[in-house]
Write a protein that holds these residues in place. Sequence first.
Motif, PDB file in Angstrom:
ATOM      1  N   ILE A  50      -5.172   1.975  -8.713  1.00 56.20           N
ATOM      2  CA  ILE A  50      -5.299   3.220  -7.941  1.00 56.20           C
ATOM      3  C   ILE A  50      -5.371   4.420  -8.886  1.00 56.20           C
ATOM      4  O   ILE A  50      -6.127   5.360  -8.639  1.00 56.20           O
ATOM      5  CB  ILE A  50      -4.152   3.330  -6.914  1.00 56.20           C
ATOM      6  CG1 ILE A  50      -4.314   2.148  -5.952  1.00 56.20           C
ATOM      7  CG2 ILE A  50      -4.175   4.678  -6.203  1.00 56.20           C
ATOM      8  CD1 ILE A  50      -3.954   2.351  -4.551  1.00 56.20           C
ATOM      9  N   SER A  64      -0.986  -0.329  -8.663  1.00 55.02           N
ATOM     10  CA  SER A  64      -0.765   1.043  -9.128  1.00 55.02           C
ATOM     11  C   SER A  64      -1.792   1.411 -10.189  1.00 55.02           C
ATOM     12  O   SER A  64      -2.398   2.483 -10.144  1.00 55.02           O
ATOM     13  CB  SER A  64       0.623   1.225  -9.735  1.00 55.02           C
ATOM     14  OG  SER A  64       1.595   0.700  -8.902  1.00 55.02           O
ATOM     15  N   GLY A  82      -5.708   4.399  -1.637  1.00 56.01           N
ATOM     16  CA  GLY A  82      -4.603   3.564  -1.160  1.00 56.01           C
ATOM     17  C   GLY A  82      -4.809   3.119   0.280  1.00 56.01           C
ATOM     18  O   GLY A  82      -4.649   1.945   0.619  1.00 56.01           O
ATOM     19  N   GLY A  97       0.819  -1.204   0.000  1.00 50.77           N
ATOM     20  CA  GLY A  97       0.000   0.000   0.000  1.00 50.77           C
ATOM     21  C   GLY A  97       0.852   1.254   0.000  1.00 50.77           C
ATOM     22  O   GLY A  97       0.641   2.178  -0.795  1.00 50.77           O
ATOM     23  N   THR A  98       1.857   1.280   0.867  1.00 53.69           N
ATOM     24  CA  THR A  98       2.690   2.474   0.983  1.00 53.69           C
ATOM     25  C   THR A  98       3.480   2.714  -0.299  1.00 53.69           C
ATOM     26  O   THR A  98       3.523   3.838  -0.816  1.00 53.69           O
ATOM     27  CB  THR A  98       3.686   2.303   2.168  1.00 53.69           C
ATOM     28  OG1 THR A  98       2.953   1.796   3.276  1.00 53.69           O
ATOM     29  CG2 THR A  98       4.333   3.611   2.527  1.00 53.69           C
ATOM     30  N   VAL A 106       2.850   1.710  -3.317  1.00 52.88           N
ATOM     31  CA  VAL A 106       1.974   2.061  -4.428  1.00 52.88           C
ATOM     32  C   VAL A 106       1.469   3.499  -4.301  1.00 52.88           C
ATOM     33  O   VAL A 106       1.439   4.244  -5.279  1.00 52.88           O
ATOM     34  CB  VAL A 106       0.810   1.062  -4.525  1.00 52.88           C
ATOM     35  CG1 VAL A 106      -0.266   1.591  -5.437  1.00 52.88           C
ATOM     36  CG2 VAL A 106       1.325  -0.262  -5.052  1.00 52.88           C
ATOM     37  N   ILE A 107       1.081   3.892  -3.106  1.00 52.27           N
ATOM     38  CA  ILE A 107       0.640   5.283  -2.917  1.00 52.27           C
ATOM     39  C   ILE A 107       1.770   6.209  -3.354  1.00 52.27           C
ATOM     40  O   ILE A 107       1.557   7.208  -4.042  1.00 52.27           O
ATOM     41  CB  ILE A 107       0.245   5.546  -1.446  1.00 52.27           C
ATOM     42  CG1 ILE A 107      -1.033   4.792  -1.112  1.00 52.27           C
ATOM     43  CG2 ILE A 107       0.036   7.053  -1.208  1.00 52.27           C
ATOM     44  CD1 ILE A 107      -1.442   4.869   0.344  1.00 52.27           C
TER      45      ILE A 107
END
Lengths: 640, 89
Positions: free
Chosen positions: A483, A480, A520, A163-164, A166-167
């Motif tokens: 999102i 990615s 995210g 998550g981190t 990708v954000i």
Amino acid sequence: MIYEVSGWAIVIFVVFVGAVLGLSFYFARKTKSASGYYAAGGNIHWGVNGIAFAGDYLSAASFLGICGMIAFSGYDGFLYSIGYLAGWVVALFLVAEPLKRLGKYTFTDALDARFNSKSIKLTASISTLVVSVFYLIPQMVGAGDLVVPLLGLPHYAGVLIVGTIVIFIVATAGMTSTTYVQFIKGALLIVFSTILTIYILNNGLNLNPGEKYHQFLKVGTIIQDQKIAGTSDADYTLKESVTVEGKHTFVSLEKNNVLRWFKLSADSTYLEEMLSISVTDDGTTLYNGEPKAAEKFFQVGHLTKIVVDGVEVDKTGPLGPFKFLSTLENSELIRFTKKAIPDRNTTVWYQTPTLGRDMINPGLLYKVSTKAGATFWTKMNFVSLMLALFLGTSALPHILIRYYTVSSQRAARKSTIVAIAAIGFFYMLTLYMGLGASVNGVLDVESSNMSGPLLAKYFGIGLFSIISAIAFATVLGTVSGLIVASSGAIAHDFMDKYLNMKMNDRKKVKAGKIAAFGVGIFAIALGILFKGMNVSFLVGLAFAVAASANLPAILFLLFWEKTTAKGIASSIVTGIVSSVFIILLSPSMYERYGLLKSAAPIPLDNPGIISIPLSALVLVLVSLLTQKDNHRKVENYHND
Amino acid sequence: MHGPAAKMEADKAAAKKSKLGVTLFIVYTLLYSGFVMIGLMNPELLGVHIIGKQNLSIIYGFGLIILAIVMGFVYNAICSRMEDQMNSK
């Protein structure tokens, strides 16, 4: 089972993540405009875009899910490969160029190009979000599953890491960095899957998967009054005998204070060792009667007979790709079938002798043959699955946005063809990777998703490390893309267009980044919440919802002049509601609720066969009823 | 001079390309449906050996994947030629 953490896996993973983050930093300086953020400036080379398509599309479900399904259920897993690829034919021949011509950043743009309708903007952005979230959950769950063996971290840590990262990727350079992450990952996945397949063919087929492979025990029985009275081995004490579903007799035996489960043979002459997981009254989980650390929960899957040109052999040596399949067809192997023992908190996996012939034909998972007990509904499930796969691909918002990253319709078409070639090649390899995993004693019956990486481990820790790191990267690439698609739906479709917030370029980028951050965080929460859910099952769901909600809208818009805005909007709503409704009442979901599968009101696991035609029918009816709206149509479109 | 198809420039080949696309789509859909129908109506047929000791499941399944790739290349070649000819006039 227990996985050892490999130092190399960590090194390769860290190098990959470092490279990806560096790339994002590099592109961040260049990504200031909305076009840069949402569509990579529309100037990605078609070749790069094609491989990025592959990187976007070949999610954890493709690599981990399909290989696992083939390893456990043979050719039926390969049906997914065939269907997923066929979906690209729809994308190439019908959707790619017109969608490129009509849209700017998102698929909502394209749907709305003729109408400038509020209802389309709203429903299409909701549909993008619903489909993307359904798709996100399995990716995040898969990420968590992967870090356990790869980095030795708990599940939630994997979800947090993905998550981190990708954000960060999305919030720095949006679609530009996403494209290159997907390109690198797509290329690596295809190259290393090819290498793994070469290893499989070079290894050939072998009755003995390796020195460490567990030889399953057989214990003779003593039968009195048609009941088991004891065993021929005095070391074992008979504890109990349970009959499940009227046909399987499972017996527990104790030796040296360890309780193990066995299955009574068909002729009642011997007991055959099974794999088991039991939860004791004090809450301890025992694997084959012992704590996990004892490592008694074995990897499985082996051949019992190999026939080459009519002669039985112990091993074949290297085989060509076709010889591999024809030899396997004449061989026999052991699969493991799962059963729960009622009231014992115990699940067992018993040995199921399977003909090689059955592994390379459909039928082990989807019952299609009447001889094998197929019913009308099991056949409908098969048709419904094949329909949803065929029509789902070209309705996935995160795939469709990739058409806006290239400069022209010609580039959109060419990149689709590169994607088809790359993805098609990869899908052919899945059959070898799956079958290879099924016969080399590498399967973890608890997690079919790990079949591919575990097969790589069989060939060496180096290959395992690389394959695992790529599998993890696979999740990064797809998440990615999802999102970016979701952030486009929120910031561009909903805020800018539907709410008409009239944002300038800079604000649009800012809104997109904030939306990406929000989605995210939401994805991280879902990934932790849905731990343990089956990865392929949820992706199948996303495909069915996408095919029902979006595809009739896209196709009718392109090929039926009388389509109206209200027709499109009501079809999208019908598609989402009907597909989700059928899924919630399906046998698979009933099993998840802890109810009887047979109690499900709708005996279909895949809703496509009902919800796709229903959504199309609603589109036609509503369009016909609202024809007078069509004179307001924006005439910037020529369906010539 | 004719450069690569410029962004959003009117594409005179669009109608012909679309027609070709629909035709190829129908051909592929029929073949794909054929596979599903055999699975549904006569699954035993899938086990029959066809060429080189390979059964119909393998030949048809691999065939569908390879055909998609081949059709893609053919479609692109024809479309590119149409674009070059019709848009340069």
